[in-house]
Design an enzyme around this catalytic site. Structure first.
Site, PDB file in Angstrom:
ATOM      1  N   GLU A 225       0.824  -1.208   0.000  1.00 14.31           N
ATOM      2  CA  GLU A 225       0.000   0.000   0.000  1.00 14.31           C
ATOM      3  C   GLU A 225       0.860   1.262   0.000  1.00 14.31           C
ATOM      4  O   GLU A 225       0.500   2.271  -0.608  1.00 14.31           O
ATOM      5  CB  GLU A 225      -0.919   0.002   1.231  1.00 14.31           C
TER       6      GLU A 225
ATOM      7  N   THR B  84      -5.366   7.485  -5.635  1.00 15.53           N
ATOM      8  CA  THR B  84      -5.363   7.538  -4.171  1.00 15.53           C
ATOM      9  C   THR B  84      -4.555   8.734  -3.687  1.00 15.53           C
ATOM     10  O   THR B  84      -4.983   9.457  -2.778  1.00 15.53           O
ATOM     11  CB  THR B  84      -4.767   6.235  -3.604  1.00 15.53           C
TER      12      THR B  84
END
Lengths: 306, 306
Positions: free
Chosen positions: B128, B181
């Site tokens: 991530e 993101t």
């Protein structure tokens, strides 16, 4: 029923991570109150024992809460209230909340329970508004509903009962210096960083989960306040030492009770809670500060008839 | 065991009130992955089907996660990874998390499960970090642990499993515009007011309580985001209309899935979730925006062997 005698419990608001939303109800410390029907409409405070508080209805938290409730009911029934104060004002364990909650609980009993305990919170909050300038519910909710409560929302008011693990005990040490709720709120910062807020709501979720799961270790890890404790604790003498002493004696965690200056600790079991009380007390030896100490099971009932 | 084929589920992070801490695991949408032992040390991505993603180990989230795990184990075992991408990148339902989680889940299976699912989160988070610049865990935790997860703390990492009411279904509508993101995090404000933070942690406590209590109405009342949704939703076309449509069709609540642009809704029962899907979909008719829709039970298992 013409009169009721009531136990009005002390409470721990905030519970470290849950500023303004979490509260716990105590069992071994609280006021007593007599609420009596009267033929004369209106609410009168007829006796206050144990504290120097105003007798005028509109200046007394129990009077204000009672009037708010009767107005909602459009009731002309008169009531007299006697207050036997045992919780010290300004101690941070819900002294004003106990009086506000007791008044509406008593009237509710005498009127055949038109409201649920959770519904009574909205009226008791009016007493809190008089006491501190803010109608907060984190003391009156556990005082009325019992156990552990979450005030999910203020607008609209939404109080959630959280189950309490059977061996959860509170220790409260009250260093007898006065910290007024209004002053204690004044030191709070109006803004915070998103990263600290995330830590705090992670802990709220963790604490609530720990209560449901009977997971004392998770409760312990979640008893952390990265926002309010750092600024408020400077108002409380020897705070860090007391916290360290509680941890060494086996407490799950500790923090400021409500707006202070009382410091609470939670423990698994009465024995540990008592050891924690001794350890916390010892810190104030020779400090010149008088203290009061309470060890209490979490009270599942809230206000109750005596 | 020399090779495993894995289902790597999509996930909904944040779940409105729980920015960076709450996540839900989906059942009907996810990638597939094959992880195979190799005689050559190191991790190699040998095939990527369905997406244009880097094959280099250090540029691919599953490669980075796998290497982090093998370094922790001080293992020289080699692995090959094939990725069959079905979750679109940039959709906001944990596309990168599915790959990160799948890689470490697969390796864990092939090495005889040296780690629990919750322990694997720390490695998947490294994927991530590559994908978004932040090692967040709110997608990889539900992808690995399943159900609903709370990341109570990042330092140290503390992942709590929250029970899921049996009739809880998710609807996800993905308007196919790309919101990265990193961009979606850039619009976030670094500071917030204490009063909004209190609302948010009241809702986190309410949501968690609702999940434990099987109280769908409490879940519904808690599905509110006063902090992130107001700023992020402007990046998503027709967001308010979709939210209104979901509510009208009977959803418990709705919000942005992860960093968007997908919009999720939660419902009680598959039938309502399907109606909600139809209502949300209808908003995009004639908008010129292609959409993808998923209706899914909450997946209690997370990654699983196929």
């Amino acid at each position: 029923m013409e009169a009721v005698k009531i136990f009005c419990p002390a409470t721990i608001a905030n519970v470290s991570c849950g500023f303004d939303v979490l509260g716990l109800c105590l069992d071994s410390v609280g006021d007593e109150m007599v609420v009596r029907k009267s033929d004369t409409p209106g609410v009168r405070i007829t006796k206050i024992d144990g504290a120097d508080l105003p007798m005028e209805t509109d200046k007394n938290v129990s009077g204000v809460a009672a009037v708010a409730m009767l107005e909602a009911l459009k009731s002309n029934q008169g009531f007299e209230i006697e207050i036997y104060k045992k919780i010290k004002a300004g101690s941070g364990i819900g002294s004003s909340a106990a009086s506000s909650a007791g008044a509406v609980f008593g009237i509710n009993e005498l009127l055949g329970k038109p409201f649920t305990p959770a519904e009574l919170v909205q009226f008791a909050m009016q007493g809190e508004a008089l006491a501190s300038g803010t109608a907060h519910a984190d003391n009156v909710a556990p005082a009325l509903v019992g156990g552990c409560t979450l005030v999910r929302s203020y607008t609209p008011l939404d109080v959630v009962g959280i189950p309490v693990p059977s061996e959860l005990y509170a220790t409260v040490v009250h260093p007898q210096i006065e910290v007024k709720t209004a002053d204690s709120r004044a030191v709070l910062k109006k803004n915070l960083t998103l990263s600290k807020a995330i830590q705090q709501w992670g802990n709220v979720g963790g604490f609530v989960s720990g209560m449901f799961l009977n997971d004392y270790e998770l409760i312990a890890r979640s008893l952390e306040d990265v926002i309010v404790e750092p600024v408020r604790s400077v108002l409380i003498p020897l705070f860090k030492d007391v916290k360290a002493a509680a941890a060494s004696a086996g407490a799950l965690g500790s923090g400021i009770s409500g707006s202070g200056p009382s410091i609470f600790a939670l423990s698994k079991g009465a024995e540990t809670a008592t050891k924690v009380a001794e350890a916390m007390t010892k810190v104030y030896h020779n400090s010149g500060i008088a203290i009061e100490v309470h060890v209490s099971k979490i009270n599942p009932d809230g206000c109750k008839l005596l």
